[in-house]
Write a protein that holds these residues in place. Structure first.
Motif, PDB file in Angstrom:
ATOM      1  N   GLU A   1       1.024  -1.295  -0.054  1.00  5.92           N
ATOM      2  CA  GLU A   1      -0.076  -0.034   0.033  1.00  5.92           C
ATOM      3  C   GLU A   1       0.701   1.458   0.026  1.00  5.92           C
ATOM      4  N   THR A   2       2.091   1.192   0.703  1.00  5.81           N
ATOM      5  CA  THR A   2       2.866   2.416   0.668  1.00  5.81           C
ATOM      6  C   THR A   2       3.607   2.637  -0.774  1.00  5.81           C
ATOM      7  N   ALA A   3       3.820   1.433  -1.137  1.00  8.62           N
ATOM      8  CA  ALA A   3       4.495   1.509  -2.500  1.00  8.62           C
ATOM      9  C   ALA A   3       3.488   2.087  -3.582  1.00  8.62           C
ATOM     10  N   VAL A   4       2.342   1.856  -3.448  1.00  7.58           N
ATOM     11  CA  VAL A   4       1.081   1.950  -4.503  1.00  7.58           C
ATOM     12  C   VAL A   4       0.982   3.675  -4.417  1.00  7.58           C
ATOM     13  N   ARG A   5       0.903   3.914  -3.068  1.00  6.23           N
ATOM     14  CA  ARG A   5       0.796   5.444  -2.473  1.00  6.23           C
ATOM     15  C   ARG A   5       1.839   6.365  -3.384  1.00  6.23           C
ATOM     16  N   ILE A   6       2.967   5.637  -3.316  1.00  3.39           N
ATOM     17  CA  ILE A   6       4.320   6.635  -3.611  1.00  3.39           C
ATOM     18  C   ILE A   6       4.310   6.737  -5.001  1.00  3.39           C
ATOM     19  N   THR A   7       4.057   5.495  -5.814  1.00  3.38           N
ATOM     20  CA  THR A   7       4.084   5.610  -7.169  1.00  3.38           C
ATOM     21  C   THR A   7       2.731   6.133  -7.804  1.00  3.38           C
ATOM     22  N   GLY A   8       1.549   5.786  -7.474  1.00  4.18           N
ATOM     23  CA  GLY A   8       0.363   6.351  -8.070  1.00  4.18           C
ATOM     24  C   GLY A   8      -0.670   7.193  -7.155  1.00  4.18           C
ATOM     25  N   GLY A   9      -0.182   7.281  -5.873  1.00 11.24           N
ATOM     26  CA  GLY A   9      -1.123   8.351  -5.237  1.00 11.24           C
ATOM     27  C   GLY A   9      -1.370   9.907  -5.835  1.00 11.24           C
ATOM     28  N   VAL A  10      -2.257  10.268  -6.078  1.00 10.31           N
ATOM     29  CA  VAL A  10      -2.295  11.656  -6.335  1.00 10.31           C
ATOM     30  C   VAL A  10      -3.373  12.339  -5.402  1.00 10.31           C
ATOM     31  N   GLN A  11      -2.709  13.400  -4.875  1.00  9.09           N
ATOM     32  CA  GLN A  11      -3.604  14.523  -3.937  1.00  9.09           C
ATOM     33  C   GLN A  11      -3.244  15.830  -4.406  1.00  9.09           C
ATOM     34  N   ALA A  12      -4.334  16.733  -4.020  1.00 10.66           N
ATOM     35  CA  ALA A  12      -4.251  18.048  -4.383  1.00 10.66           C
ATOM     36  C   ALA A  12      -3.232  18.758  -3.780  1.00 10.66           C
ATOM     37  N   ASP A  13      -2.746  18.326  -2.523  1.00  8.49           N
ATOM     38  CA  ASP A  13      -1.846  19.175  -2.009  1.00  8.49           C
ATOM     39  C   ASP A  13      -0.603  18.785  -2.276  1.00  8.49           C
ATOM     40  N   LEU A  14      -0.283  18.120  -3.362  1.00  9.26           N
ATOM     41  CA  LEU A  14       1.285  17.720  -3.727  1.00  9.26           C
ATOM     42  C   LEU A  14       1.552  18.706  -4.763  1.00  9.26           C
ATOM     43  N   PRO A  15       2.903  18.961  -4.963  1.00  7.55           N
ATOM     44  CA  PRO A  15       3.322  19.763  -6.167  1.00  7.55           C
ATOM     45  C   PRO A  15       2.852  19.506  -7.345  1.00  7.55           C
ATOM     46  N   LEU A  16       2.573  20.256  -8.202  1.00  7.93           N
ATOM     47  CA  LEU A  16       1.997  20.044  -9.408  1.00  7.93           C
ATOM     48  C   LEU A  16       2.944  19.085 -10.574  1.00  7.93           C
ATOM     49  N   TRP A  17       4.361  19.289 -10.368  1.00 12.29           N
ATOM     50  CA  TRP A  17       5.044  18.500 -11.192  1.00 12.29           C
ATOM     51  C   TRP A  17       4.932  16.855 -10.582  1.00 12.29           C
ATOM     52  N   LEU A  18       4.685  16.755  -9.301  1.00 11.28           N
ATOM     53  CA  LEU A  18       4.652  15.325  -8.658  1.00 11.28           C
ATOM     54  C   LEU A  18       3.437  14.793  -9.046  1.00 11.28           C
ATOM     55  N   ALA A  19       2.472  15.584  -8.923  1.00 17.91           N
ATOM     56  CA  ALA A  19       0.868  14.822  -9.411  1.00 17.91           C
ATOM     57  C   ALA A  19       0.680  14.767 -10.997  1.00 17.91           C
ATOM     58  N   LEU A  20       1.513  15.440 -11.734  1.00 12.44           N
ATOM     59  CA  LEU A  20       1.608  15.314 -13.026  1.00 12.44           C
ATOM     60  C   LEU A  20       2.318  13.957 -13.415  1.00 12.44           C
ATOM     61  N   LEU A  21       3.389  13.508 -12.865  1.00 15.92           N
ATOM     62  CA  LEU A  21       4.100  12.361 -12.785  1.00 15.92           C
ATOM     63  C   LEU A  21       3.525  11.390 -12.430  1.00 15.92           C
ATOM     64  N   ARG A  22       2.744  11.240 -11.493  1.00 21.11           N
ATOM     65  CA  ARG A  22       2.062  10.100 -10.816  1.00 21.11           C
ATOM     66  C   ARG A  22       0.461   9.890 -11.768  1.00 21.11           C
TER      67      ARG A  22
END
Length: 267
Positions: A40-61
Motif C-alpha cells: 500500500e505504501t509503494a502504491v501510494r508513492i508511485t500512483g497516489g495523487v492528492q491536491a496538496d502535492l506539488p504540480l510536477w509530482l501530481a503530473l508524474l503520478r
C-alpha cells in the motif's frame, strides 16, 4: 456504436483488445499489492495523487493513478466497466486516441480540483475546502466516463450519452464528493473533445475550391485597358510534291522528212 467494433474484433482478433487487457490487469495488480501494508505504501508513492502535492509530482503520478483503484468504489464491478470502455474505444477509435482521451479527461479532473480548492468554499458550490487536498484521488473512473461520453457523441448514441451524463449528475446530487465532481468534469472534457473532433472532420470533408491562378504582372507606366488580342496568323501546311511533277514537259524530237512518206518534216 457496437456493430463496427464487433466487426473489427472479428477481423483483428484479441490483438485489438490490448489496452483493455492492460487496463484491467493493471487495476487487478495494484489492488492485489495494496492489500499488504508495504504494498500500500509503494502504491501510494508511485500512483497516489492528492491536491496538496506539488504540480510536477501530481503530473508524474497521474498516468499510474489510472490503474490504482479508488478507495470508495467497488473494484470488480469497476473492472468490467473499465474493460468494456477501453475495448470499445480501442476498436472504434484506435489506441493512440483512446490513450489521449483517457489521459486528458483524468488530467482535467485532477487540475480542476486544484482550482476548486484555490477558490475556496462559497463560490455557489464550486469551491472546495482545503481539507479535500488530503483526499487520495486515484482510479480509472474518470477515464471510463470520458471514453463512454466521447464514444456516444462521435457514434451518435444519445441513449448512452444520457445514461452516462445523467448517472454522473445523479451521483453528484445524491452523494456529493470529490469523485462525483471529477466525473462531471470528465464528461465536460469529453464533450469538448468530441465537438473539436466533429469540426475537424467536417473541414476535411468539405470540398476545397481550386486555387486561383496568379495574374501576370502589369508593365510599369500608365494603366490602360488591354486592346483586342490579334488572332495568330494561319499557317498553311507546305505540301511537298514529287520531283517528277515539277519538271516541265519537253517537246518530242523532230522526225526527218525522208522517213515520213509523203509528208513534211515535223517541227
Amino acid at each position: 456504436m457496437v456493430t463496427d467494433p464487433v466487426r473489427r474484433l472479428t477481423r483483428r482478433g484479441l490483438s485489438g483488445l490490448v489496452l483493455a487487457f492492460v487496463a484491467a490487469f493493471g487495476v487487478i495488480f495494484f489492488h492485489a499489492i495494496a492489500q499488504h501494508p508495504a504494498g500500500e505504501t509503494a502504491v501510494r508513492i508511485t500512483g497516489g495523487v492528492q491536491a496538496d502535492l506539488p504540480l510536477w509530482l501530481a503530473l508524474l503520478r497521474t498516468p499510474v493513478s489510472l490503474y490504482v483503484p479508488a478507495l470508495d468504489l467497488p473494484v470488480w464491478a469497476g473492472i468490467t466497466q473499465l474493460f468494456l470502455a477501453f475495448a470499445l474505444a480501442e476498436l472504434a477509435l484506435g489506441r493512440l486516441r483512446t490513450l489521449f482521451i483517457s489521459y486528458v479527461t483524468t488530467l482535467a479532473g485532477t487540475l480542476t480540483v486544484r482550482v476548486m480548492i484555490a477558490a475556496g468554499p462559497g463560490w455557489c458550490g464550486f469551491g472546495l475546502p482545503p481539507e479535500i487536498g488530503h483526499v487520495l484521488d486515484t482510479g480509472p473512473s474518470a477515464a471510463v466516463v470520458g471514453l463512454f461520453t466521447y464514444l456516444s457523441l462521435v457514434r451518435r448514441a444519445p441513449v448512452v450519452f444520457f445514461l452516462t451524463g445523467g448517472s454522473m449528475v445523479a451521483e453528484s446530487i445524491v452523494k456529493p464528493n470529490l469523485a462525483g465532481r471529477e466525473h462531471l468534469i470528465a464528461v465536460a472534457a469529453a464533450v469538448v473533445l468530441a465537438v473539436v473532433h466533429e469540426r475537424a472532420w467536417r473541414r476535411l470533408r468539405l470540398p476545397r475550391r481550386p486555387p486561383r491562378r496568379p495574374r501576370p504582372p502589369r508593365p510599369p507606366g500608365r494603366r490602360s485597358r488591354p486592346g483586342p488580342v490579334a488572332a495568330p496568323p494561319v499557317v498553311r501546311p507546305v505540301v511537298a510534291y514529287p520531283e517528277a511533277t515539277l519538271r516541265r514537259a519537253e517537246p518530242a524530237p523532230a522526225i526527218p522528212c525522208d522517213r515520213v512518206p509523203g509528208g513534211r518534216a515535223q517541227e
